[in-house]
Design a protein around this motif. Structure first.
Motif, PDB file in Angstrom:
ATOM      1  N   SER A  97       0.823  -1.225   0.000  1.00  0.00           N
ATOM      2  CA  SER A  97       0.000   0.000   0.000  1.00  0.00           C
ATOM      3  C   SER A  97       0.850   1.266   0.000  1.00  0.00           C
ATOM      4  O   SER A  97       0.351   2.351  -0.232  1.00  0.00           O
ATOM      5  CB  SER A  97      -0.899   0.028   1.242  1.00  0.00           C
ATOM      6  OG  SER A  97      -0.106   0.270   2.406  1.00  0.00           O
ATOM      7  N   GLY A  98       2.139   1.141   0.315  1.00  0.00           N
ATOM      8  CA  GLY A  98       2.949   2.339   0.551  1.00  0.00           C
ATOM      9  C   GLY A  98       2.824   2.751   2.007  1.00  0.00           C
ATOM     10  O   GLY A  98       2.226   2.038   2.814  1.00  0.00           O
ATOM     11  N   PRO A  99       3.384   3.906   2.356  1.00  0.00           N
ATOM     12  CA  PRO A  99       3.435   4.298   3.764  1.00  0.00           C
ATOM     13  C   PRO A  99       2.076   4.720   4.325  1.00  0.00           C
ATOM     14  O   PRO A  99       1.149   5.044   3.569  1.00  0.00           O
ATOM     15  CB  PRO A  99       4.390   5.497   3.744  1.00  0.00           C
ATOM     16  CG  PRO A  99       4.278   6.052   2.372  1.00  0.00           C
ATOM     17  CD  PRO A  99       4.012   4.887   1.463  1.00  0.00           C
ATOM     18  N   LEU A 100       1.973   4.717   5.648  1.00  0.00           N
ATOM     19  CA  LEU A 100       0.763   5.185   6.338  1.00  0.00           C
ATOM     20  C   LEU A 100       1.194   6.039   7.523  1.00  0.00           C
ATOM     21  O   LEU A 100       2.295   5.899   8.031  1.00  0.00           O
ATOM     22  CB  LEU A 100      -0.061   4.002   6.862  1.00  0.00           C
ATOM     23  CG  LEU A 100      -0.576   3.008   5.814  1.00  0.00           C
ATOM     24  CD1 LEU A 100       0.267   1.753   5.801  1.00  0.00           C
ATOM     25  CD2 LEU A 100      -2.035   2.664   6.069  1.00  0.00           C
ATOM     26  N   LEU A 101       0.270   6.901   7.935  1.00  0.00           N
ATOM     27  CA  LEU A 101       0.526   7.763   9.091  1.00  0.00           C
ATOM     28  C   LEU A 101      -0.553   7.516  10.138  1.00  0.00           C
ATOM     29  O   LEU A 101      -1.748   7.680   9.863  1.00  0.00           O
ATOM     30  CB  LEU A 101       0.513   9.239   8.656  1.00  0.00           C
ATOM     31  CG  LEU A 101       0.566  10.301   9.767  1.00  0.00           C
ATOM     32  CD1 LEU A 101       1.865  10.215  10.554  1.00  0.00           C
ATOM     33  CD2 LEU A 101       0.413  11.700   9.165  1.00  0.00           C
ATOM     34  N   ILE A 102      -0.142   7.085  11.319  1.00  0.00           N
ATOM     35  CA  ILE A 102      -1.100   6.819  12.398  1.00  0.00           C
ATOM     36  C   ILE A 102      -0.814   7.789  13.547  1.00  0.00           C
ATOM     37  O   ILE A 102       0.311   7.867  14.025  1.00  0.00           O
ATOM     38  CB  ILE A 102      -0.950   5.376  12.950  1.00  0.00           C
ATOM     39  CG1 ILE A 102      -0.864   4.343  11.827  1.00  0.00           C
ATOM     40  CG2 ILE A 102      -2.048   5.073  13.955  1.00  0.00           C
ATOM     41  CD1 ILE A 102      -2.145   4.067  11.113  1.00  0.00           C
ATOM     42  N   GLU A 103      -1.835   8.502  13.960  1.00  0.00           N
ATOM     43  CA  GLU A 103      -1.700   9.395  15.113  1.00  0.00           C
ATOM     44  C   GLU A 103      -2.413   8.783  16.310  1.00  0.00           C
ATOM     45  O   GLU A 103      -3.608   8.496  16.250  1.00  0.00           O
ATOM     46  CB  GLU A 103      -2.317  10.768  14.802  1.00  0.00           C
ATOM     47  CG  GLU A 103      -2.303  11.695  16.012  1.00  0.00           C
ATOM     48  CD  GLU A 103      -3.123  12.976  15.805  1.00  0.00           C
ATOM     49  OE1 GLU A 103      -3.717  13.125  14.712  1.00  0.00           O
ATOM     50  OE2 GLU A 103      -3.177  13.790  16.735  1.00  0.00           O
ATOM     51  N   ALA A 104      -1.679   8.579  17.386  1.00  0.00           N
ATOM     52  CA  ALA A 104      -2.281   8.053  18.608  1.00  0.00           C
ATOM     53  C   ALA A 104      -2.485   9.202  19.582  1.00  0.00           C
ATOM     54  O   ALA A 104      -1.550   9.913  19.922  1.00  0.00           O
ATOM     55  CB  ALA A 104      -1.380   6.984  19.216  1.00  0.00           C
ATOM     56  N   ASN A 105      -3.719   9.346  20.016  1.00  0.00           N
ATOM     57  CA  ASN A 105      -4.099  10.436  20.892  1.00  0.00           C
ATOM     58  C   ASN A 105      -3.905   9.979  22.346  1.00  0.00           C
ATOM     59  O   ASN A 105      -4.680   9.195  22.879  1.00  0.00           O
ATOM     60  CB  ASN A 105      -5.578  10.740  20.581  1.00  0.00           C
ATOM     61  CG  ASN A 105      -6.152  11.795  21.457  1.00  0.00           C
ATOM     62  OD1 ASN A 105      -5.434  12.608  22.029  1.00  0.00           O
ATOM     63  ND2 ASN A 105      -7.475  11.771  21.580  1.00  0.00           N
ATOM     64  N   THR A 106      -2.820  10.460  22.968  1.00  0.00           N
ATOM     65  CA  THR A 106      -2.494   9.985  24.317  1.00  0.00           C
ATOM     66  C   THR A 106      -2.067  11.175  25.172  1.00  0.00           C
ATOM     67  O   THR A 106      -2.367  12.326  24.810  1.00  0.00           O
ATOM     68  CB  THR A 106      -1.424   8.868  24.249  1.00  0.00           C
ATOM     69  OG1 THR A 106      -1.152   8.382  25.547  1.00  0.00           O
ATOM     70  CG2 THR A 106      -0.134   9.345  23.604  1.00  0.00           C
ATOM     71  N   TYR A 107      -1.393  10.922  26.256  1.00  0.00           N
ATOM     72  CA  TYR A 107      -1.038  12.012  27.166  1.00  0.00           C
ATOM     73  C   TYR A 107       0.216  11.649  27.946  1.00  0.00           C
ATOM     74  O   TYR A 107       0.347  10.523  28.427  1.00  0.00           O
ATOM     75  CB  TYR A 107      -2.187  12.282  28.144  1.00  0.00           C
ATOM     76  CG  TYR A 107      -2.061  13.586  28.902  1.00  0.00           C
ATOM     77  CD1 TYR A 107      -2.348  14.799  28.286  1.00  0.00           C
ATOM     78  CD2 TYR A 107      -1.653  13.590  30.238  1.00  0.00           C
ATOM     79  CE1 TYR A 107      -2.231  15.998  28.978  1.00  0.00           C
ATOM     80  CE2 TYR A 107      -1.541  14.783  30.935  1.00  0.00           C
ATOM     81  CZ  TYR A 107      -1.830  15.992  30.304  1.00  0.00           C
ATOM     82  OH  TYR A 107      -1.709  17.165  30.992  1.00  0.00           O
ATOM     83  N   ARG A 108       1.123  12.609  28.056  1.00  0.00           N
ATOM     84  CA  ARG A 108       2.333  12.395  28.854  1.00  0.00           C
ATOM     85  C   ARG A 108       1.987  12.705  30.312  1.00  0.00           C
ATOM     86  O   ARG A 108       1.837  13.864  30.683  1.00  0.00           O
ATOM     87  CB  ARG A 108       3.450  13.325  28.358  1.00  0.00           C
ATOM     88  CG  ARG A 108       4.846  12.942  28.842  1.00  0.00           C
ATOM     89  CD  ARG A 108       5.829  14.059  28.558  1.00  0.00           C
ATOM     90  NE  ARG A 108       5.610  15.153  29.493  1.00  0.00           N
ATOM     91  CZ  ARG A 108       5.827  16.445  29.228  1.00  0.00           C
ATOM     92  NH1 ARG A 108       6.260  16.824  28.043  1.00  0.00           N
ATOM     93  NH2 ARG A 108       5.602  17.369  30.135  1.00  0.00           N
TER      94      ARG A 108
END
Lengths: 370, 407
Positions: B285-296
């Protein structure tokens, strides 16, 4: 050129040893035998092609290096010969080029990348300083980065700003980088092959004003000599050359300044002064032995470089010679370098660049009356 | 080394316009390329903060953005690593307070991201972590003490990246994303099906190398998954000062790759999204971008004071979304976790903590000559000189020390 992948066997990357030998000998037989007038550009181009024939993990990429063959044509014909898998254009992003090369080297390749001009390499500075130079050390040698960063550098070509920098000090100052700069056509071939063979990262500084200078060389013989040396595990890395022997004073130069130093020595000879010219060849590792031996013999030295003199490779050379040759010196070591100014506009560069007269003036200043 | 021939297969042609392959992948899901690239309207979330599985209609999925629930064994393994990861984070922070480690950027609160990033990969795949991703590196199988060597202070790195297929833990932001691209590119040229997971944080997306890496990966059509842990702060600077994009995942569209957002404290959703991304990337598929919504949850490091730039109430809000508690509740409710299993897992975590305490409490002997040994593949004459200089200094120090002792 069509964007599809060429299907020639070499483009597939299936360069068997036999194919490589056949191709190399074909290339050799296509060349005229014996010494011929050859440009530095041709020697570098041949070195790249030979390295790619010899080892299918050698890849060439950068800006305009594919179809165009590089703005200086150093990669001319490589895409046609080896296919777009092995010589290809990247997006216009120097950090990307160097960073991707780091990853490829981590994963078994030997990338040879081109920074189009000296000053265009600066966006890649972080990758070069923080990763290329340090990876081997921080992993205690577990990860080697056998990659070559080719940098056309220096002035004397009437280039506009950002096209004429002498950036060697930035790299030489950084522990973990080797810095090579050839001054002759034969060294162009020999040193580029050695840089590609090296398991350490090499910043390969190509004096762009020498690209079109010609020497009488036999490329086939250079190729054979390289193979023999590589098999024997020997290399000319870290060895300066005595470009012209002499007895009265030593001119120490590298890259684009070597022909200028030779011209100065020629002129001095007419005045009855015998100048030895040392071509540093590899700035890192530096050949203290050859340089110091020459200065001990002559007792006088002038260091010549296009780069600004302040905090430069030339100042490092002066310091090293002084530390090793103090009691042999008849005069303080002089330097002839670029002024500490941004590289000048084309019509002013003749005032900036070290020339024969300025070198001879410095030689005259070496306290001959003592 | 020989580059294999099968990379000439049309779907792997690196110079071919990537739009075609993108459309092909979109077609698999019966949606347009635009809908494939754009993240779903809502983040993907499966288990809520109380540990309840959300109804399918509320998981954020939509056509082409559907994610099957991971299997029970995978979820239980993930939970075990969550517990170990949390214990490691807190143990390391304690070791810093005791002066055993110079510094430790804790991923406390981000363990679900750490664990999922490691578990979604196969043995032949690569991971390129940041300085905050020690738990991910450990979950990938690197010895915990070796992972912490960078923070112990006796060398810059403690593990062999080639052996574990894990890049060095990188401090200069996003520079490692380009290394990930290069590793993927080399693998592709040899016809290998390696997938590379490249990690960075929200602040790092402002860096130039983030842009160059995503663009290179897309142009060369490489199997790289860019995994952004949006933990809301770059030391003290909140995300709003880094980007006003609708989300970080939306940046994918600009590069011609697919983006997705996921609840970064929900390991079930993370595994679902990352597992699919790995599968797609491996299939071309080629590259993908995943954003994980978390907290430090904690300060940037022990040297930072987070009360200067954020409210306790904000931290408390995120404490209620804790990834470990959520998973414990979910698995217990599902009947997959009982006291016996929990006890075994806690014992495992305790064993790793003990290993760290012992490994990092050792007064590690250092060899000053090591300083010169690895700069190049062989020391230069200058390094040999400097090495001799230091050896001489140390010998004289030792001689005068023994003379003093003899007095």
């Amino acid at each position: 050129m069509s964007p599809t992948i060429t299907t020639s066997s070499e483009a597939n990357g299936n360069v068997s040893a036999a194919t490589a030998r056949a191709a190399a000998s074909a290339a050799a037989s296509a060349e005229a035998t014996g010494p011929q007038p050859v440009t530095m550009a041709k020697a570098l181009n041949t070195a790249l092609a030979d390295a790619m024939h010899a080892d299918s993990s050698v890849l060439v990429f950068g800006e305009d290096v594919g179809t165009l063959g590089g703005v200086f044509r150093i990669t001319d014909g490589l895409t046609a010969t080896f296919g777009e898998q092995r010589c290809f254009d990247t997006p216009l992003a120097e950090s990307g080029i160097v960073g991707m090369a780091v990853g490829m080297a981590i994963n078994g390749m030997r990338p040879v990348i081109e920074m189009q001009f000296d000053a265009f390499a600066y966006p890649a500075f972080e990758q070069i300083i923080s990763h290329v130079a340090k990876m081997h050390n921080r992993t205690k040698g577990a990860v080697k980065l056998p990659m070559v960063i080719r940098v056309p550098y220096g002035g004397g070509i009437g280039g506009v700003e950002h096209h004429c920098d002498s950036s060697e000090a930035y790299y030489a100052h950084t522990a973990g980088l080797k810095v090579f700069t050839p001054a002759t056509v034969a060294d162009g071939y020999r040193m580029l092959r050695e840089a590609i063979d090296s398991d350490d990262p090499v910043v390969f500084m190509e004096p762009k004003k020498l690209y079109w200078s010609k020497d009488l060389v036999d490329l086939a013989e250079l190729r054979t000599a390289h193979s023999a040396a590589a098999q024997a595990g020997t290399s000319s890395e870290g060895r300066a050359a005595v470009a012209r022997p002499g007895t009265d004073a030593t001119l120490i130069a590298y890259g684009p300044s070597v022909p200028t130093a030779l011209a100065a020595a020629e002129a001095a000879a007419l005045e009855g002064r015998s100048l030895e010219v040392i071509d540093v060849r590899t700035i890192v590792p530096f050949d203290d032995e050859t340089v110091a031996a020459s200065v001990r013999k002559t007792g006088r030295a002038v260091v010549i470089a296009e780069a600004h003199g302040f905090a430069s490779v030339s100042s490092e050379i002066v310091a090293r010679v002084q530390e090793r040759c103090f009691h042999h010196l008849a005069a303080p070591i002089r330097r002839v370098t670029g002024f500490d100014i941004p590289y000048p506009a084309p019509k002013l560069e003749k005032y900036y660049l070290p020339g024969v007269d300025r070198i001879l003036d410095a030689v005259d200043d070496l306290q001959w009356e003592n | 080394m020989t580059i294999s021939a099968n990379h000439t297969a049309p779907q792997q042609a690196s110079m071919a316009p990537t739009g075609n392959a993108l459309s092909e992948t979109a077609k698999k899901f019966g949606i347009s390329a635009e809908d494939y690239m754009l993240p779903a309207r809502h983040q993907i979330e499966m288990v809520d903060p109380d540990g309840r599985l959300k109804p399918e209609g509320e998981q954020g999925t939509e056509p082409g953005h559907e994610y099957p629930l991971p299997g029970d064994a995978e979820l239980l393994a993930a939970y075990e690593q969550l517990v170990v990861g949390r214990r490691v984070n807190d143990q390391n922070s304690a070791l810093v307070r005791q002066g055993r480690m110079a510094v430790y950027p804790s991923s406390h609160g981000q363990e679900a991201c750490q664990v999922a990033a490691a578990l979604c990969l196969s043995d032949g795949d690569w991971m390129f972590p940041t300085y905050r991703d020690a738990v991910a590196v450990m979950t990938r199988g690197v010895d915990p003490v070796q992972v912490m060597t960078i923070f112990r202070g006796d060398w810059h790195g403690g593990f062999d990246p080639l052996k574990h297929k894990v890049g060095i833990q990188c401090t200069p932001l996003t520079t490692q994303l380009l290394h990930a691209v290069g590793v993927a590119h080399a693998a592709k040229l040899r016809g290998e099906d390696t997938v590379v997971l490249a990690m960075c944080g929200d602040g790092a997306t402002s860096e130039g190398d983030f842009h160059e890496a995503l663009n290179f990966a897309a142009v060369f059509h490489l199997p790289v998954i860019f995994f952004v842990q949006n933990n809301k702060y770059a030391i003290s600077v909140p995300l709003a000062h880094q980007s006003v994009a609708p989300s970080l995942a939306h940046k994918a569209v600009g590069y011609g790759m697919a983006g997705e957002r996921v609840d970064g404290n929900d390991v079930v959703a993370l595994l679902a999204v990352l597992d699919r991304a790995v599968k797609l990337a491996r299939e071309g598929s080629g590259p993908l971008l995943i954003e994980a919504n978390t907290y430090r949850m904690q300060a940037h490091t022990n040297a930072d004071d987070d009360t200067r730039y954020r409210e306790n109430s904000e931290v408390a809000e995120w404490r209620a979304k804790d990834p470990v508690n959520r998973m414990r509740a979910y698995l217990t409710d599902r009947g997959l976790l009982d006291d016996a299993v929990e006890t075994r897992i806690v014992e495992h975590a305790e064993a790793v903590a003990t290993q760290l305490r012992e490994g990092l409490s050792e007064d590690v002997p250092v060899d000053p000559q090591e300083l010169f040994r690895h700069v190049f593949s062989a020391p230069t004459p200058q390094l040999k000189e400097q090495s001799a200089l230091l050896a001489d200094e140390l010998a004289r120090d030792a001689a005068s020390a023994s003379q003093e002792a003899g007095k």
